[in-house]
Design a protein around this motif. Structure first.
Motif, PDB file in Angstrom:
ATOM      1  N   GLN A 225      14.025  93.312  45.963  1.00  0.00           N
ATOM      2  CA  GLN A 225      14.029  91.854  45.878  1.00  0.00           C
ATOM      3  C   GLN A 225      13.343  91.349  44.608  1.00  0.00           C
ATOM      4  OE1 GLN A 225      15.993  90.538  47.918  1.00  0.00           O
ATOM      5  NE2 GLN A 225      16.153  92.435  49.119  1.00  0.00           N
ATOM      6  N   SER A 226      13.868  90.262  44.108  1.00  0.00           N
ATOM      7  CA  SER A 226      13.257  89.598  42.965  1.00  0.00           C
ATOM      8  C   SER A 226      12.117  88.699  43.456  1.00  0.00           C
ATOM      9  CB  SER A 226      14.319  88.767  42.233  1.00  0.00           C
ATOM     10  OG  SER A 226      13.778  88.170  41.082  1.00  0.00           O
ATOM     11  N   SER A 227      11.482  88.011  42.568  1.00  0.00           N
ATOM     12  CA  SER A 227      10.480  87.023  42.949  1.00  0.00           C
ATOM     13  C   SER A 227      10.785  85.748  42.160  1.00  0.00           C
ATOM     14  CB  SER A 227       9.076  87.527  42.628  1.00  0.00           C
ATOM     15  OG  SER A 227       8.967  87.775  41.234  1.00  0.00           O
ATOM     16  N   GLN A 228      10.225  84.657  42.605  1.00  0.00           N
ATOM     17  CA  GLN A 228      10.533  83.387  41.947  1.00  0.00           C
ATOM     18  C   GLN A 228       9.889  83.281  40.568  1.00  0.00           C
ATOM     19  OE1 GLN A 228       9.101  80.691  45.015  1.00  0.00           O
ATOM     20  NE2 GLN A 228      11.184  79.957  45.338  1.00  0.00           N
ATOM     21  N   ALA A 229      10.647  82.737  39.639  1.00  0.00           N
ATOM     22  CA  ALA A 229      10.050  82.324  38.379  1.00  0.00           C
ATOM     23  C   ALA A 229       9.172  81.115  38.653  1.00  0.00           C
ATOM     24  CB  ALA A 229      11.136  81.968  37.376  1.00  0.00           C
ATOM     25  N   ILE A 230       8.130  80.965  37.881  1.00  0.00           N
ATOM     26  CA  ILE A 230       7.171  79.892  38.134  1.00  0.00           C
ATOM     27  C   ILE A 230       6.570  79.450  36.822  1.00  0.00           C
ATOM     28  CG2 ILE A 230       5.215  81.470  38.418  1.00  0.00           C
ATOM     29  CD1 ILE A 230       4.122  79.645  40.570  1.00  0.00           C
ATOM     30  N   VAL A 231       6.097  78.221  36.786  1.00  0.00           N
ATOM     31  CA  VAL A 231       5.291  77.785  35.663  1.00  0.00           C
ATOM     32  C   VAL A 231       4.233  76.831  36.191  1.00  0.00           C
ATOM     33  CG1 VAL A 231       6.718  75.808  34.971  1.00  0.00           C
ATOM     34  CG2 VAL A 231       5.410  77.048  33.249  1.00  0.00           C
ATOM     35  N   SER A 232       3.063  76.895  35.602  1.00  0.00           N
ATOM     36  CA  SER A 232       1.923  76.101  36.052  1.00  0.00           C
ATOM     37  C   SER A 232       1.446  75.213  34.908  1.00  0.00           C
ATOM     38  CB  SER A 232       0.805  77.057  36.494  1.00  0.00           C
ATOM     39  OG  SER A 232      -0.426  76.387  36.611  1.00  0.00           O
ATOM     40  N   TYR A 233       1.438  73.908  35.176  1.00  0.00           N
ATOM     41  CA  TYR A 233       1.046  72.939  34.147  1.00  0.00           C
ATOM     42  C   TYR A 233      -0.085  72.052  34.642  1.00  0.00           C
ATOM     43  CZ  TYR A 233       5.238  73.683  31.262  1.00  0.00           C
ATOM     44  OH  TYR A 233       6.199  74.207  30.451  1.00  0.00           O
ATOM     45  N   LEU A 234      -0.895  71.616  33.714  1.00  0.00           N
ATOM     46  CA  LEU A 234      -1.861  70.567  34.030  1.00  0.00           C
ATOM     47  C   LEU A 234      -1.448  69.302  33.285  1.00  0.00           C
ATOM     48  CD1 LEU A 234      -4.514  70.005  35.588  1.00  0.00           C
ATOM     49  CD2 LEU A 234      -5.711  70.350  33.426  1.00  0.00           C
ATOM     50  N   PHE A 235      -1.220  68.231  34.037  1.00  0.00           N
ATOM     51  CA  PHE A 235      -0.854  66.946  33.449  1.00  0.00           C
ATOM     52  C   PHE A 235      -2.093  66.053  33.442  1.00  0.00           C
ATOM     53  CE2 PHE A 235       3.672  67.419  32.997  1.00  0.00           C
ATOM     54  CZ  PHE A 235       3.943  68.472  33.862  1.00  0.00           C
TER      55      PHE A 235
END
Lengths: 419, 419, 419, 419
Positions: free
Chosen positions: A147-157
């Protein structure tokens, strides 16, 4: 990022076994490489050892902190690190004994749950010369992962407005908190217009001090996920516009900081099949009546049904079009070198992940059995990888095909991770 | 804008009295000027005659439509027009008799409640050569007005997105309705950051057709008010940014259309004092037992307390720093020429304005008495204005001082009003 | 609900063919049943004939209205009705000729796009005694359908507040529009907390008249969908609370009106296989050069790529865990009697559904070929159903298994559909 | 609530002057009463001494912390406490000398900026037996105050939901943060429907930890103000419904905690006139060239225009219908006993309140001069109050009239203030 002791423990042990250890790689003090042997092939194996905040727990079947307020291995990374190193040491002995040729390299990879240590290590090129990389992860079942895993990105606004006395002249204030709230409202309206596989979730980092004062600072920490990095990128564009729109609405300024991000994991079916075939050679983990009782009790304490243990390796499952919700920095390694991932049961089936239950099981025989099983499975697989060039080529070819023309680029701010 | 009959009735009567009538001024078919005499001074007097939709009502003390679904004079403009023209005719007779010198000019000003006919007439320069202008308005009390009115502006915000099937591919749609809702959310967050005298209120003109389809069109009709035009302008700037921000958030396009806008009314104290002194010369309106009974009954039917009639002219009240909530296109005239405004009771005290109660009273003796009183008060005041140059100068001087350096600019779209 | 002519045309034709016609069933004037034969088995076949508003279109390859502003068969139901009736007449002839025994029953089912005529007919028990029911639907490809459709429910949320003058005393108003907007905001926040298969979409039906008046009435028309009725029910509960919460927030009253709702379609694999095997007996539709040119042109006019026609029956596809986005009242019939659904290409591949393109193709030979193909496929299948009791039993057994213990209940308000 | 040292310093000094000191009154360790004399009249005088967080500042004309991160007297309460006690000591000497009869009572009132110490002291009945109470407050001008202050109430709204993994099963979570955001959205929509004198402002106290987890806890700290307590109560009702509505929308639980609240201040014109007449007997504060230079420099550093000092007592101003934005727990005392309030300039005119500028001025001669002036003005006024029974009666009568039938009830949670 506070796993200094765990890191040293593993590194010292590796050194004592004759590995050449390099500490503080990729500008991270707790990241290290322990290598043995020389020449090709070079097979890598990764070990995590970071914990989760506030999950300190004794190795008993009811909730009780070991050290109040401290962190705990709620994701089982204590086992992960030691298990992987165990497999590496087994290979080292075979190299030492002249039975295998090449290099075994253990990666001490910190901060998976936090900044994503492996992304930093991948950006530093530390996986570039590998033939294959392996890792394992504790779980509530055992499987060579397809199984793959989700791509993700983490930002602070971050929003910056202008303070004013909220009772006497609120019309002279520009509320950064208004902007943050309008931003999140925009995110929630966007949910209708993203693919069902997308996940967006946020918390406020700063949201005002006292009601008396129009807040001049507010910030929202947002994660965006989708089945693939390309899907995340589509949503990112919209989210950036929402942040700009919110700032415009509240009359404030905004800044966006990339914190980190993972790609989706590139599955390697050839590698998974190899691993799976090796698992068939191992005795399935069996549990003593005491362990079963422990499992029953701990699941009951957690308010869950006890369904038993599922330690026998699952059949290889076809890769699902959309992975389950969850991301990992192992994924970034999988874009740089072929990756083979193992999951091994270290808890009863359906134990609640990221909870004290996982910490407790990881601290006693249930977890330890899983760790040993993992070490064996990985070691056997590595032996094949060292010995069989054709296998390595097949794995590499699949890797190249799946990667295609997309270029991996570490989703990280410049410089070392924040301390 | 449908007051064609009322307009013709008044114009015909003026013509029959020897006035020179010009129909269709300022590109509005129902706007007209009726003039008598020649040379200076030129004294203007305005008459409205537009009605409010859905307020058709018989002249009886309980709610019953005269013509179902039709409009009614819920703001008393039927009286307004006739009363003003009556005063103008009285002056005409004095000019005709050689007792006064100069020009009397009656303005038939349509669409106060709608697009603001007087703004169009003022933009066309029709009030430019006046020495003074007068108007009266039915009310629930009698006063030479010392009060300003709120500046206002009316905008239509239109959002254009992209349709998509809301169940099968909502991610391909850009919702104009989302933008409209985010816009209004932004407006509501802005409320904390405007002066307490500001009012903003809106409705949706378009808000989707069927749930099945992501709406590609939506629009919000917004009015902004404050005590002064300058205050409105401050808020306008923020609102424009909110519209842009909302469009950015929803990924759609937006357009803003100015519909119309009034300035705040420039009070003229010298004029008000003159009017007030003339009201003292008139007998206060008295009501018959039948009228009082009518008043009692109609207020009861409206669910309100009957407090009696307040027809005696109120003492001159100092101008309040912030006017009560309400706007008028008389205000725009007051920026072009000195304006004197009269309110006369045509209903019981505290009758609910813009309701069937006002329509009913305006259609029977209670309203008619008010109209006659207004005609007399205005005529007496005009006599003074014709005769007394010093008074006119004093009024003009105050007008210039209050206006200061601010330049009045009609808040209207280009061209004639929409039909 | 305005398909009176279409309804009569079909009913008259059926009567002329010797069918016993019952008009106005299920309290719907345009719903009818046309029956021929007697005794068991009773095989049903459904025909829709309603159109979509504003889609009037000539049968030409560029957008041009046939009758400006009128409705058009954007979902191809003109073909649907006639094709099904054609199949029914074929069966009637075989019964008449003594070659088949039993009853053929044609259902004239109006208003699929609107209130869901079949739900009313199912509630009235009109499908209860069927052995099997069939239907077909125009599409851009041909298949014996193995796919379900989304369950859906349509509600009107009405909010009632209290008017006030928005400038002079907005604090005396309770805004129904505020409630509607807060309701929709709540819906958008809920999106994070529903399964990815859920769809919610809404428009405003009433959203204020003039900005001047705090709106005392507002309403939101909301559709909720999920892969299954049980999933919709979970969301419904949350949505009802959101409506109550919004009313509480705005200090207004709220009422909810159920408009209609479909269950998910119960696939019948045995039936689909039978249909599929019969399609293999038919010649695949072939298109003339002129038709191909027409297809190319119309797709170009619609701004889409022309990929050709896909009229050959697709292989049977396994039922997807979640159906594509879309709902149908055929689904409700499938809970009362086993349902077999056919799709036949009546347009080029990937033609935009619910558009003028579908209307145009349905009006010329491309559509007519599809209709004839459908009639043949359905007729062949019905012959098997009449002749083969074992097949009917198998289909019935699968139907009972899939339905399980869930009880179908028409999602409709009481009484006849609104006119 | 950390003003232990200041409290002890003042109490010790009072004791050393022969006052009978009672520490820890009203369950607050830093609250005390210092009394001298016996019998009636009993005249009270209040002294505050709490500081504001993060405002530590040296007594110099540019921004520089005295103790980094520490609190500072940004509201000038250091002067307040010492000045009041100085006046009390002066009276004590006159009583001691037999020149006045009765009791002087100094109230050490902590935590005005925080929980509102005076409300606790008033609830404990500590002001009940006073004839009159006085206080003074540093400001940027000097006046016997004729102005009221806003009524206020401070609530904590706590929402409790259910955690879930935000990527893998957000549909199993109930977001407390959603509820908090919907609550605040409701508040912003409410703004249109409250009187212009109302102020509502909030911050988030808890708003999620990591994006990964659906927050099960969130809280909003909200203050509501209006010109009168009765106005606040009207808004409170709506706000409670909004909190309930928000919880319903997000499917979570909510709890409301009253933190504290002030009534509006009951002005006492007779008292203010007495104070004003005594101020006329004092020399107006004059400033040295060095002080003026200090004032110029500090205003420039603060980015403000230096307009000079306004230390001469202002003429008595009529009470404004709506007080300026701001609240004080002195107001609660004014409902229990007649209150006379003095403002004395301790900074340049228009110095920014609650800032380092006020701290700096309060620490050097500019502030000290103000404090001495206040002490003299209050002492002179108290002499009159002791000597003149008729004056006291007049003041009492006005107090009773203004209070009317409304019953004051401390807006506090039960028990002592939170530590």
């Amino acid at each position: 990022m506070k796993e200094t002791e765990s890191s040293l423990l593993l590194a010292d042990y590796a050194a004592s076994q004759g590995f050449k250890v390099t500490m503080g790689v990729a500008q991270i003090s707790t990241a290290f490489i322990a290598e043995y042997g020389s020449g090709r092939p070079i097979i890598g194996i990764m070990g995590e050892f970071d914990a989760l905040p506030g999950l300190s727990q004794k190795a008993i079947a009811s909730k009780e902190e070991l050290k109040p307020g401290a962190a705990g291995h709620g994701c089982g990374h204590n086992l992960f690190g030691a298990g992987s190193l165990g497999a590496a040491v087994a290979i080292k002995e075979l190299i030492e004994a002249g039975k295998l040729k090449g290099t075994i390299r253990f990666y001490g990879t910190p901060a998976e749950e936090d900044v994503g240590g492996k992304i930093y290590m991948a950006r530093a090129g530390l996986f570039n010369d590998l033939d294959v990389c392996l890792d394992w992860h504790p779980g509530y079942e055992t499987a060579a992962s397809m199984q793959s895993s989700q791509a993700i990105v983490s930002y602070l606004f971050e929003f910056t407005g202008k303070s004013a006395h909220a009772a006497s002249d609120p019309w002279n204030g520009k509320s950064a908190l208004d902007a943050a709230e309008l931003f999140s409202t925009g995110i929630n309206f966007l949910r209708e217009h993203v693919k069902p596989s997308v996940r967006m979730h946020y918390v406020y980092k700063e949201a005002g001090n006292v009601p008396n004062v129009i807040p001049d600072r507010a910030s929202v920490w947002l994660w965006i996920r989708d089945s693939k990095r390309t899907g995340v990128a589509v949503v990112e564009e919209r989210v950036m516009d929402i942040a700009k729109g919110a700032a415009l609405m509240a009359g404030v300024k905004q800044e966006v900081k990339l914190l980190s991000g993972d790609y989706e994991l590139l599955v390697n079916e050839a590698g998974a099949k190899l691993l799976h075939s090796n698992l068939q050679l191992l005795d399935t983990i069996s549990y003593t009546p005491a362990e079963i009782e422990f499992g029953q009790k701990i699941m009951k304490e957690a308010g869950l049904e006890y369904i038993g243990f599922k330690a026998a390796p699952k059949p290889l499952e076809p890769t699902r079009p959309d992975p389950d919700g969850g991301s990992s920095d192992v994924a970034d390694v999988s874009w740089v070198t072929p990756e083979i991932s193992l999951f091994v049961a270290t808890t009863p089936y359906r134990a609640p992940w990221h909870s004290w239950v996982v910490v407790a099981c990881g601290g006693m025989s249930i977890g330890h059995k899983g760790m040993l099983y993992a070490a064996k499975g990985l070691a056997l697989t590595m032996v094949d990888l060292f010995e069989n060039e054709k296998l390595r080529q097949e794995i590499r070819k699949e890797f190249e095909t799946r990667k295609g023309k997309e270029v991996w680029k570490a989703l990280l701010p410049e410089g070392p991770p924040p301390q």
